[in-house]
Design a protein around this motif. Structure first.
Motif, PDB file in Angstrom:
ATOM      1  N   LYS A 193       0.805  -1.393   0.557  1.00 21.51           N
ATOM      2  CA  LYS A 193      -0.128  -0.244  -0.401  1.00 21.51           C
ATOM      3  C   LYS A 193       1.427   1.116   0.037  1.00 21.51           C
ATOM      4  N   ILE A 194       1.918   0.970   0.228  1.00 20.06           N
ATOM      5  CA  ILE A 194       2.840   2.345   1.018  1.00 20.06           C
ATOM      6  C   ILE A 194       3.484   3.195  -0.590  1.00 20.06           C
ATOM      7  N   LYS A 195       3.847   1.815  -1.675  1.00 22.47           N
ATOM      8  CA  LYS A 195       4.269   1.782  -2.945  1.00 22.47           C
ATOM      9  C   LYS A 195       3.288   1.643  -3.461  1.00 22.47           C
ATOM     10  N   ALA A 196       2.308   1.335  -3.669  1.00 21.36           N
ATOM     11  CA  ALA A 196       1.186   1.997  -4.600  1.00 21.36           C
ATOM     12  C   ALA A 196       0.417   3.691  -4.260  1.00 21.36           C
ATOM     13  N   ASP A 197       0.868   3.635  -2.996  1.00 20.43           N
ATOM     14  CA  ASP A 197       0.293   5.821  -2.317  1.00 20.43           C
ATOM     15  C   ASP A 197       2.323   6.453  -3.193  1.00 20.43           C
ATOM     16  N   ARG A 198       3.390   6.148  -2.691  1.00 16.64           N
ATOM     17  CA  ARG A 198       4.282   6.930  -3.225  1.00 16.64           C
ATOM     18  C   ARG A 198       4.487   6.840  -4.791  1.00 16.64           C
ATOM     19  N   ASP A 199       3.261   5.513  -5.820  1.00 12.04           N
ATOM     20  CA  ASP A 199       3.903   5.898  -7.142  1.00 12.04           C
ATOM     21  C   ASP A 199       2.453   6.452  -7.723  1.00 12.04           C
ATOM     22  N   LEU A 200       1.595   6.400  -6.934  1.00 16.84           N
ATOM     23  CA  LEU A 200       0.119   7.121  -7.256  1.00 16.84           C
ATOM     24  C   LEU A 200       0.884   8.769  -7.624  1.00 16.84           C
ATOM     25  N   LEU A 201       1.223   9.317  -5.874  1.00 23.25           N
ATOM     26  CA  LEU A 201       1.469  10.283  -5.909  1.00 23.25           C
ATOM     27  C   LEU A 201       2.739  10.887  -6.213  1.00 23.25           C
ATOM     28  N   ALA A 202       3.972  10.431  -7.318  1.00 24.23           N
ATOM     29  CA  ALA A 202       4.707  10.883  -8.368  1.00 24.23           C
ATOM     30  C   ALA A 202       4.243  10.406  -9.592  1.00 24.23           C
ATOM     31  N   ILE A 203       2.997  10.132 -10.025  1.00 22.11           N
ATOM     32  CA  ILE A 203       2.605  10.161 -11.632  1.00 22.11           C
ATOM     33  C   ILE A 203       1.172  11.328 -11.595  1.00 22.11           C
ATOM     34  N   ILE A 204       1.347  11.551 -10.474  1.00 18.83           N
ATOM     35  CA  ILE A 204       0.901  12.624 -10.865  1.00 18.83           C
ATOM     36  C   ILE A 204       1.592  14.329 -10.637  1.00 18.83           C
ATOM     37  N   LYS A 205       2.586  14.566 -10.019  1.00 16.51           N
ATOM     38  CA  LYS A 205       3.301  15.285  -9.986  1.00 16.51           C
ATOM     39  C   LYS A 205       4.511  14.930 -11.673  1.00 16.51           C
ATOM     40  N   LEU A 206       4.657  14.216 -11.559  1.00 16.59           N
ATOM     41  CA  LEU A 206       5.344  13.656 -12.819  1.00 16.59           C
ATOM     42  C   LEU A 206       4.565  14.555 -14.009  1.00 16.59           C
ATOM     43  N   SER A 207       3.403  14.077 -13.751  1.00 22.44           N
ATOM     44  CA  SER A 207       2.332  13.601 -15.569  1.00 22.44           C
ATOM     45  C   SER A 207       1.997  15.205 -15.081  1.00 22.44           C
ATOM     46  N   SER A 208       2.012  16.009 -14.170  1.00 23.91           N
ATOM     47  CA  SER A 208       2.144  17.918 -14.114  1.00 23.91           C
ATOM     48  C   SER A 208       3.066  18.375 -14.851  1.00 23.91           C
ATOM     49  N   GLY A 209       4.171  18.593 -14.158  1.00 23.77           N
ATOM     50  CA  GLY A 209       5.548  18.138 -14.602  1.00 23.77           C
ATOM     51  C   GLY A 209       5.702  18.060 -16.615  1.00 23.77           C
ATOM     52  N   ILE A 210       5.533  16.940 -16.985  1.00 23.47           N
ATOM     53  CA  ILE A 210       5.723  16.461 -17.756  1.00 23.47           C
ATOM     54  C   ILE A 210       4.626  17.732 -18.880  1.00 23.47           C
ATOM     55  N   ARG A 211       3.527  18.015 -18.512  1.00 23.28           N
ATOM     56  CA  ARG A 211       2.470  18.963 -18.928  1.00 23.28           C
ATOM     57  C   ARG A 211       3.055  20.166 -19.413  1.00 23.28           C
ATOM     58  N   LYS A 212       2.958  20.450 -18.295  1.00 19.75           N
ATOM     59  CA  LYS A 212       3.544  21.830 -17.766  1.00 19.75           C
ATOM     60  C   LYS A 212       4.499  22.335 -18.577  1.00 19.75           C
ATOM     61  N   LYS A 213       5.795  21.442 -19.128  1.00 18.90           N
ATOM     62  CA  LYS A 213       6.913  21.752 -20.113  1.00 18.90           C
ATOM     63  C   LYS A 213       5.900  21.204 -21.564  1.00 18.90           C
ATOM     64  N   SER A 214       5.555  20.034 -21.660  1.00 14.83           N
ATOM     65  CA  SER A 214       4.954  19.703 -23.152  1.00 14.83           C
ATOM     66  C   SER A 214       4.241  21.281 -23.596  1.00 14.83           C
ATOM     67  N   GLU A 215       3.232  22.112 -22.393  1.00 14.09           N
ATOM     68  CA  GLU A 215       2.487  22.943 -23.196  1.00 14.09           C
ATOM     69  C   GLU A 215       3.956  24.256 -23.288  1.00 14.09           C
ATOM     70  N   SER A 216       4.609  24.384 -23.092  1.00 17.53           N
ATOM     71  CA  SER A 216       5.149  25.476 -23.176  1.00 17.53           C
ATOM     72  C   SER A 216       6.102  24.795 -24.720  1.00 17.53           C
ATOM     73  N   LEU A 217       6.170  23.722 -24.728  1.00 20.22           N
ATOM     74  CA  LEU A 217       6.927  23.301 -25.606  1.00 20.22           C
ATOM     75  C   LEU A 217       6.283  23.154 -27.523  1.00 20.22           C
ATOM     76  N   SER A 218       4.588  23.088 -27.733  1.00 20.30           N
ATOM     77  CA  SER A 218       3.967  22.761 -27.961  1.00 20.30           C
ATOM     78  C   SER A 218       3.391  23.768 -29.345  1.00 20.30           C
ATOM     79  N   GLY A 219       3.796  25.830 -28.579  1.00 18.18           N
ATOM     80  CA  GLY A 219       4.381  26.047 -29.654  1.00 18.18           C
ATOM     81  C   GLY A 219       5.087  26.772 -29.971  1.00 18.18           C
ATOM     82  N   SER A 220       6.058  25.737 -30.283  1.00 16.74           N
ATOM     83  CA  SER A 220       7.181  26.453 -31.129  1.00 16.74           C
ATOM     84  C   SER A 220       7.237  25.227 -32.387  1.00 16.74           C
ATOM     85  N   GLN A 221       6.914  24.781 -31.969  1.00 13.33           N
ATOM     86  CA  GLN A 221       6.003  23.058 -33.311  1.00 13.33           C
ATOM     87  C   GLN A 221       5.775  23.505 -34.691  1.00 13.33           C
TER      88      GLN A 221
END
Length: 221
Positions: A193-221
């Motif tokens: 359960k601790i590992k599932a919690d850690r993975d879920l929180l990491a997914i939330i944070k990393l997906s947010s970071g990817i979304r933020k960066k990809s939005e800034s890069l999408s205008g340069s395509q």
């Protein structure tokens, strides 16, 4: 609430017994009183209307309480069923998105940052909604609400990491075998359960970071 209902039930039953006891006792006491009028003589028996109304009110109150509790239980069941449906939908959709991302990475296609932004945003939304029910937390780990900064050259690596995190989360035994958990597996279940919690929180944070960066890069395509 249940204790209160039980008390009301006992009170109503006690009142009914008390009324019947008083009714049965009246003619007995009347027969044992020599100075009393003969049967059929004198004014008619005087019923305690207020007391009978009170018993009726208590019974009606019990009925209303039972109806309200039944309605509340029905609502609770509906909420639980809706939550289960939402969790299954989010759980499945996250895996579909993971497969779409992985398929594009394996094909070595140039990254479509607009598509990546949309995929990461949906992963984030679905994972965040799952966390509403799971209440993920990691003991003894400092909480970091800000998403990690993803650099342009790290985008592919970050997407690979996101796919692996989703794999680890969705394959976690806690989520797959919750209904078959045995007593001797409690400690392992806690660790899973601790590992599932850690993975879920990491997914939330990393997906947010990817979304933020990809939005800034999408205008340069």
């Amino acid at each position: 609430m249940s204790c209160r209902v039980v008390s009301l039930n006992n009170l109503a039953g006690f009142l009914v017994v008390l009324v019947f006891g008083a009714t049965l006792a009246s003619p007995i006491f009347a027969q044992g009183t020599p100075a009393g009028p003969p049967p059929g003589a004198g004014p008619p028996a005087n019923k305690n209307i207020n007391f009978e109304d009170r018993i009726r009110q208590v019974k009606e109150s019990r009925l209303r309480t039972a109806e309200m509790e039944a309605a509340s239980e029905t609502d609770n069941q509906k909420h639980v069923q809706a939550a289960i449906v939402n969790m299954k939908e989010d759980f499945t959709r996250i895996q579909v998105l993971r497969n779409d991302i992985a398929r594009n990475l394996v094909a070595r296609k140039p990254l479509d940052y607009k598509l990546v932004s949309e995929q990461a945003a949906e992963v984030n939304k679905r994972a965040s909604r799952l966390n509403v029910y799971m209440l993920a937390r990691v003991p003894d780990e400092k909480e970091q609400n800000d998403p990690p900064e993803v650099k342009s050259e790290e985008m592919i690596g970050s997407l690979v990491k996101l796919c692996k995190l989703i794999d680890s989360f969705t394959e976690n035994p806690t989520l797959k075998n919750a209904n078959t958990l045995e007593a001797n597996d409690i400690e392992k279940a806690k660790a899973d359960k601790i590992k599932a919690d850690r993975d879920l929180l990491a997914i939330i944070k990393l997906s947010s970071g990817i979304r933020k960066k990809s939005e800034s890069l999408s205008g340069s395509q």
